[in-house]
Design an enzyme around this catalytic site. Sequence first.
Site, PDB file in Angstrom:
ATOM      1  N   CYS A 105       0.584  -1.287   0.033  1.00 43.03           N
ATOM      2  CA  CYS A 105       0.091  -0.101   0.316  1.00 43.03           C
ATOM      3  C   CYS A 105       0.777   1.392  -0.112  1.00 43.03           C
ATOM      4  CB  CYS A 105      -0.688   0.491   1.338  1.00 43.03           C
ATOM      5  SG  CYS A 105      -0.373   0.266   2.570  1.00 43.03           S
ATOM      6  N   HIS A 179      -1.881   0.502   7.326  1.00 42.36           N
ATOM      7  CA  HIS A 179      -2.672   0.919   5.697  1.00 42.36           C
ATOM      8  C   HIS A 179      -1.976   2.369   4.862  1.00 42.36           C
ATOM      9  CE1 HIS A 179      -4.497   0.385   1.888  1.00 42.36           C
ATOM     10  NE2 HIS A 179      -5.349   1.365   2.119  1.00 42.36           N
TER      11      HIS A 179
END
Length: 385
Positions: A105, A179
């Site tokens: 990510c 994330h």
Amino acid sequence: MSSLILSHKERAEGPWVKLQSEPSLFTSLMYNLGVKGAKATEVFVLDQQDNFDDLGEIYGLVFLFKMIGDVSGDVKGLHKDVKYEPIDELPKNVYFANQVVENACATLAVLNIVLNCPQLEIDQELKEFKGFTRELPPAASSTFYLTHPEEALVVEEAMTTKKGRGKKIIDEVIGEAYHYIAYVPVDGEAWQLDGLYPHPVSLGKYSNEKRWYEAARGEINERINGFFVEQIEYVLLAITKDELGIHQDRIKDCMYIKGLAENRLDKLSSSWREVDSKDIDLLFTEEDGIRVVNRGNYVADFENLTSCHDNFEKIKELRTKMVNTIQFLFEEIEIEKKRKEVEKERRTFDYGPFFREFISILHERGELKRLLDAAEDMDERDEYI
């Protein structure tokens, strides 16, 4: 993730190389991906009264946080209590890549920002990648990049120590998952680009190009407020110009003024180039000129040129000044590039063997215990101060 988020035990015992969210590491990542003239800067607050004019142009924001709820791949674990309406067709003007490879990510957040910023200078390989994947579905775009061996190696080298190369890079702490989400302006509209979400999410339009983040402020602050209540760690980074970018912009400004001065000299004397042969062989396109005008930093030099009227010598002096400035900035850019290489080498160098050998020598000499005892005594004295 930020090394501050990890406990000492997690840093020492973690089985994988941790992806840190230090601004300098993100800057190094962008540089190694082929992005020139950009850096990451940590943003501590995003209150309504705050602006970030002192940061200059902000290309995008990167938001790191600990995922909550179900993090096994279900989007609801990432977007707790948030509902987005699905869209029938992806926006044509927004580049977006899904996350289909685990723990990628951070790289995708960077790519989703830089490939939506035409004003950023990127390497030819990255330009070709963007052109090739532009019409592909978001999932296919990221799959192509992250399975491309050359690009994968570049990312790996940027994010790990030499000892750690060849290991899997992850964004997870034991039992926890983190994330990264990108926020970027495109054609008067702010977008949230989340690799785990199926499509870009529009956060609204903005009227001030420099403060486009106003349109994303509400969404980001809502997340931050929720994280504060639930004691979830987060980091917010702004992608801005670095010294290379500032120098490159100034070079373009000088090229613009140089061109105007040459046009004026051509009208005053068709043979001036035979006398003044000093020049810079640098491509300057019409698009470059538009960007210079839009930035507006050329105005002082332009007024200087205008004040010369038809004074041949003054115009020639101004042109020479622009040429000399460009040459000086090129030298500064080379110095900055070498500094970045040294910084990267220091960050990725494995100092472990040195420290192990150093501690072993102290132990053999019988000095290690004395130093440890002295350190404990110092800590005890500090407690009473």
